[in-house]
Structure formats: structure tokens, C-alpha cells
Design a protein around this motif. Structure first.
Motif, PDB file in Angstrom:
ATOM      1  N   LEU A  54       0.827  -1.200   0.000  1.00 42.20           N
ATOM      2  CA  LEU A  54       0.000   0.000   0.000  1.00 42.20           C
ATOM      3  C   LEU A  54       0.867   1.259   0.000  1.00 42.20           C
ATOM      4  O   LEU A  54       0.462   2.298  -0.530  1.00 42.20           O
ATOM      5  CB  LEU A  54      -0.915   0.000   1.235  1.00 42.20           C
ATOM      6  N   CYS A  55       2.068   1.172   0.577  1.00 43.69           N
ATOM      7  CA  CYS A  55       2.930   2.351   0.697  1.00 43.69           C
ATOM      8  C   CYS A  55       3.719   2.631  -0.571  1.00 43.69           C
ATOM      9  O   CYS A  55       4.050   3.788  -0.845  1.00 43.69           O
ATOM     10  CB  CYS A  55       3.897   2.168   1.869  1.00 43.69           C
ATOM     11  N   ASN A  56       4.057   1.602  -1.326  1.00 43.24           N
ATOM     12  CA  ASN A  56       4.848   1.853  -2.542  1.00 43.24           C
ATOM     13  C   ASN A  56       4.010   1.840  -3.818  1.00 43.24           C
ATOM     14  O   ASN A  56       4.547   1.974  -4.923  1.00 43.24           O
ATOM     15  CB  ASN A  56       6.012   0.858  -2.657  1.00 43.24           C
ATOM     16  N   GLY A  57       2.715   1.667  -3.667  1.00 46.17           N
ATOM     17  CA  GLY A  57       1.816   1.732  -4.813  1.00 46.17           C
ATOM     18  C   GLY A  57       1.612   0.428  -5.549  1.00 46.17           C
ATOM     19  O   GLY A  57       0.724   0.322  -6.397  1.00 46.17           O
ATOM     20  N   SER A  58       2.409  -0.594  -5.225  1.00 46.83           N
ATOM     21  CA  SER A  58       2.294  -1.857  -5.969  1.00 46.83           C
ATOM     22  C   SER A  58       1.047  -2.652  -5.600  1.00 46.83           C
ATOM     23  O   SER A  58       0.736  -3.655  -6.250  1.00 46.83           O
ATOM     24  CB  SER A  58       3.547  -2.721  -5.757  1.00 46.83           C
ATOM     25  N   ILE A  59       0.306  -2.199  -4.594  1.00 42.08           N
ATOM     26  CA  ILE A  59      -0.926  -2.889  -4.215  1.00 42.08           C
ATOM     27  C   ILE A  59      -1.899  -2.985  -5.386  1.00 42.08           C
ATOM     28  O   ILE A  59      -2.680  -3.940  -5.482  1.00 42.08           O
ATOM     29  CB  ILE A  59      -1.602  -2.190  -3.014  1.00 42.08           C
ATOM     30  N   VAL A  60      -1.839  -2.020  -6.311  1.00 43.90           N
ATOM     31  CA  VAL A  60      -2.784  -2.030  -7.435  1.00 43.90           C
ATOM     32  C   VAL A  60      -2.622  -3.274  -8.300  1.00 43.90           C
ATOM     33  O   VAL A  60      -3.559  -3.676  -9.000  1.00 43.90           O
ATOM     34  CB  VAL A  60      -2.628  -0.764  -8.305  1.00 43.90           C
ATOM     35  N   ASN A  61      -1.444  -3.910  -8.252  1.00 42.75           N
ATOM     36  CA  ASN A  61      -1.208  -5.112  -9.043  1.00 42.75           C
ATOM     37  C   ASN A  61      -1.953  -6.326  -8.501  1.00 42.75           C
ATOM     38  O   ASN A  61      -2.034  -7.354  -9.183  1.00 42.75           O
ATOM     39  CB  ASN A  61       0.292  -5.430  -9.079  1.00 42.75           C
ATOM     40  N   PHE A  62      -2.491  -6.206  -7.282  1.00 44.22           N
ATOM     41  CA  PHE A  62      -3.097  -7.366  -6.629  1.00 44.22           C
ATOM     42  C   PHE A  62      -4.598  -7.228  -6.406  1.00 44.22           C
ATOM     43  O   PHE A  62      -5.217  -8.104  -5.810  1.00 44.22           O
ATOM     44  CB  PHE A  62      -2.415  -7.597  -5.266  1.00 44.22           C
ATOM     45  N   LEU A  63      -5.202  -6.162  -6.897  1.00 43.63           N
ATOM     46  CA  LEU A  63      -6.606  -5.894  -6.582  1.00 43.63           C
ATOM     47  C   LEU A  63      -7.597  -6.448  -7.587  1.00 43.63           C
ATOM     48  O   LEU A  63      -8.789  -6.489  -7.305  1.00 43.63           O
ATOM     49  CB  LEU A  63      -6.819  -4.381  -6.437  1.00 43.63           C
ATOM     50  N   SER A  64      -7.120  -6.896  -8.748  1.00 43.61           N
ATOM     51  CA  SER A  64      -8.059  -7.368  -9.779  1.00 43.61           C
ATOM     52  C   SER A  64      -7.661  -8.737 -10.312  1.00 43.61           C
ATOM     53  O   SER A  64      -7.935  -9.065 -11.469  1.00 43.61           O
ATOM     54  CB  SER A  64      -8.120  -6.354 -10.932  1.00 43.61           C
ATOM     55  N   LEU A  65      -7.025  -9.542  -9.473  1.00 43.40           N
ATOM     56  CA  LEU A  65      -6.594 -10.874  -9.900  1.00 43.40           C
ATOM     57  C   LEU A  65      -7.746 -11.862  -9.809  1.00 43.40           C
ATOM     58  O   LEU A  65      -8.728 -11.642  -9.099  1.00 43.40           O
ATOM     59  CB  LEU A  65      -5.411 -11.343  -9.050  1.00 43.40           C
ATOM     60  N   ASP A  66      -7.605 -12.971 -10.516  1.00 42.43           N
ATOM     61  CA  ASP A  66      -8.652 -13.987 -10.541  1.00 42.43           C
ATOM     62  C   ASP A  66      -8.484 -15.041  -9.456  1.00 42.43           C
ATOM     63  O   ASP A  66      -9.214 -16.040  -9.445  1.00 42.43           O
ATOM     64  CB  ASP A  66      -8.674 -14.670 -11.913  1.00 42.43           C
ATOM     65  N   ILE A  67      -7.515 -14.843  -8.575  1.00 42.63           N
ATOM     66  CA  ILE A  67      -7.296 -15.770  -7.465  1.00 42.63           C
ATOM     67  C   ILE A  67      -7.446 -15.003  -6.153  1.00 42.63           C
ATOM     68  O   ILE A  67      -7.323 -13.779  -6.129  1.00 42.63           O
ATOM     69  CB  ILE A  67      -5.903 -16.442  -7.528  1.00 42.63           C
ATOM     70  N   PRO A  68      -7.732 -15.702  -5.046  1.00 43.92           N
ATOM     71  CA  PRO A  68      -7.850 -15.013  -3.753  1.00 43.92           C
ATOM     72  C   PRO A  68      -6.534 -14.345  -3.364  1.00 43.92           C
ATOM     73  O   PRO A  68      -5.454 -14.904  -3.553  1.00 43.92           O
ATOM     74  CB  PRO A  68      -8.200 -16.144  -2.778  1.00 43.92           C
ATOM     75  N   VAL A  69      -6.637 -13.137  -2.827  1.00 41.43           N
ATOM     76  CA  VAL A  69      -5.482 -12.396  -2.317  1.00 41.43           C
ATOM     77  C   VAL A  69      -5.774 -12.003  -0.872  1.00 41.43           C
ATOM     78  O   VAL A  69      -6.813 -11.400  -0.583  1.00 41.43           O
ATOM     79  CB  VAL A  69      -5.211 -11.127  -3.151  1.00 41.43           C
ATOM     80  N   ILE A  70      -4.867 -12.368   0.023  1.00 46.83           N
ATOM     81  CA  ILE A  70      -4.990 -12.006   1.430  1.00 46.83           C
ATOM     82  C   ILE A  70      -3.779 -11.160   1.803  1.00 46.83           C
ATOM     83  O   ILE A  70      -2.639 -11.562   1.584  1.00 46.83           O
ATOM     84  CB  ILE A  70      -5.060 -13.242   2.350  1.00 46.83           C
ATOM     85  N   PHE A  71      -4.028  -9.991   2.365  1.00 43.66           N
ATOM     86  CA  PHE A  71      -2.945  -9.114   2.795  1.00 43.66           C
ATOM     87  C   PHE A  71      -2.588  -9.418   4.251  1.00 43.66           C
ATOM     88  O   PHE A  71      -3.452  -9.799   5.042  1.00 43.66           O
ATOM     89  CB  PHE A  71      -3.350  -7.651   2.637  1.00 43.66           C
ATOM     90  N   TYR A  72      -1.318  -9.222   4.581  1.00 41.27           N
ATOM     91  CA  TYR A  72      -0.901  -9.462   5.960  1.00 41.27           C
ATOM     92  C   TYR A  72      -0.164  -8.240   6.508  1.00 41.27           C
ATOM     93  O   TYR A  72       0.446  -7.477   5.767  1.00 41.27           O
ATOM     94  CB  TYR A  72      -0.025 -10.719   6.062  1.00 41.27           C
ATOM     95  N   GLY A  73      -0.250  -8.059   7.827  1.00 47.37           N
ATOM     96  CA  GLY A  73       0.498  -7.009   8.495  1.00 47.37           C
ATOM     97  C   GLY A  73      -0.347  -5.867   9.021  1.00 47.37           C
ATOM     98  O   GLY A  73      -1.556  -5.794   8.787  1.00 47.37           O
TER      99      GLY A  73
END
Length: 243
Positions: free
Chosen positions: A204-223
């Protein structure tokens, strides 16, 4: 809507509802020592201990919110000023995210906004590995971010595991028996292989989170970094030992 503009809009809504616009917040950046951030740990290769990451801590009404950054600076001002920061800048993102976490924690909207310490990172890693083994048996696990305790404990579960990171010191090397792959060059290959992704909330801090928001597999964030954003954006989050 851009994810950061969505968060800005939600933050302003919260401020207006609670009448917080003129209240001040103090943000420390690069002032938390490794011991203050993560305590005394037996393991010495956490990114917080080797200077690869800096902890940002915002303080508001006696509560703390944290985020990761590579910047070294500080900020003191009103919540209104923070809500209007240019969020295309990574330093400003860290200020905004840590403040969002502190404010939402003070309002009891979220919890676990302060990084776990001492023996807790190891305990968290064991709980995460147990959770993944129980919930995702016989599935391919993609892991994003160099979190050594988590990588080691997931590896001990004999789970099919591939790890992505951006640090060239790790890419191409085996860590705890797992090859660390390039978070950019190997991204597509790992996503196509994985049945689920575990992704560090510091994306979320470096902007790369956008790469994981529209995938076809489940994504779980940690921390702890993504605590407030996960609540506002309805993103799955795991964080077992933060405070």
C-alpha cells in the motif's frame, strides 16, 4: 476511482462525521529504532533490523498507527492538511496511511495497528503457517514480501510455495530453502501458478498494491500497515500478533 483517492474520500468522511478536521497529529518517520519498531528478536534478518525499511508512526489521541517507508523525514500538522497531501509521493503515502491507522484505531474502527515485537513475529509466523495449511490444503501458495519467519514456517509445512520480493539482495537466492523470485520479472509466472496469494500490506505504501486488486485468485494481505485500508476497502487481512 484510484485507490488512494478512495481512501482520501473515506478519511475526509470520517473526519467530518467526527469533527476532527482541525485536530493535530504528530508523525515520526525514521525516528523509531529497530528495537522500538520490532523489539529484541532472535532472528536478525527482518527488514526492519537491517535498515531496508523504516517504520513510520503517527500518534493521535493516545493511539498509534504505523506504516513502512524508505523515506526519512517527519510531519506535524492537522488532519485536514494530511488529508490533502499529494498521494502520488511515497513519503506522503506513508504519512497518510499511518495517520489513517491511528485515527481509525482511536475511533475503535480497527485494531492491530502497531507492529508485533520480541518473540511475537515468530509466533505470528507459526499461526499464519497453521492457518494456510488448514485453509488451503494442496494449493499453491504465492507469497509477496521478504518476511523470513513467515517464509521459513510456511516452508516447514511442505506447502507448494513461491516467494516474490523486490530486494536484489534476496532475488535469485534461496532463503530457508525457498528461491526468492523477482517481484517484477517473475510476477506473471507466479500469479499464474498460484492458487492464492499472501501479500504484504506494505504494498500500500509503494503503490504496488494495485497489481493485486483485480486478480482472478484469492489475495490475502498481511500485516499492520494495511489495517485501515483493509477495513475501508473490504480487503481480507491477516495479522495475528500486532497491537
Amino acid at each position: 476511482m484510484d485507490i488512494y483517492e478512495k481512501l482520501r474520500e473515506e478519511f475526509k468522511r470520517i473526519m467530518e462525521e467526527e469533527g476532527l478536521e482541525k485536530e493535530e497529529v504528530l508523525v515520526h518517520i525514521g525516528q523509531l529504532t529497530p528495537e522500538e519498531s520490532i523489539g529484541v528478536t532472535k532472528r536478525q534478518d527482518f527488514p526492519l533490523l537491517n535498515g531496508k525499511e523504516q517504520m513510520v508512526q503517527a500518534e493521535f489521541r493516545g493511539e498509534q498507527g504505523q506504516a513502512f517507508t524508505s523515506s526519512r523525514a517527519g510531519f506535524s500538522g492537522t488532519l485536514q492538511e494530511i488529508s490533502n497531501l499529494d498521494l502520488t509521493d511515497d513519503y506522503n503515502k506513508a504519512v497518510f496511511i499511518s495517520t489513517l491507522n491511528a485515527v481509525m484505531k482511536s475511533l475503535k474502527m480497527i485494531d492491530r495497528t502497531v507492529h508485533c515485537r520480541n518473540e511475537e513475529p515468530e509466533e505470528c509466523a507459526m499461526e499464519l503457517a497453521d492457518f494456510v495449511k488448514n485453509q488451503y490444503t494442496n494449493q499453491n501458495i504465492g507469497f509477496v514480501g521478504y518476511q523470513p519467519a513467515m517464509i521459513e514456517n510456511l516452508g516447514k509445512q511442505d506447502l507448494p510455495l513461491r516467494v516474490l520480493d523486490l530486494n536484489p539482495e534476496h532475488i535469485g537466492h534461496k532463503r530457508y530453502g525457498v528461491l526468492i523470485e523477482d517481484g517484477i520479472k517473475d510476477f506473471d509466472a507466479v500469479v499464474q501458478w498460484a492458487d492464492i496469494l499472501l501479500v504484504t500490506g506494505s504494498t500500500l505504501c509503494n503503490g504496488s498494491i494495485v497489481n493485486f486488486l483485480s486478480l482472478d485468485i484469492p489475495v490475502i494481505f498481511y500485516g499492520n500497515t494495511i489495517a485501515g485500508a483493509a477495513h475501508l476497502l473490504d480487503l481480507p487481512r491477516l495479522c495475528f500478533k500486532a497491537h
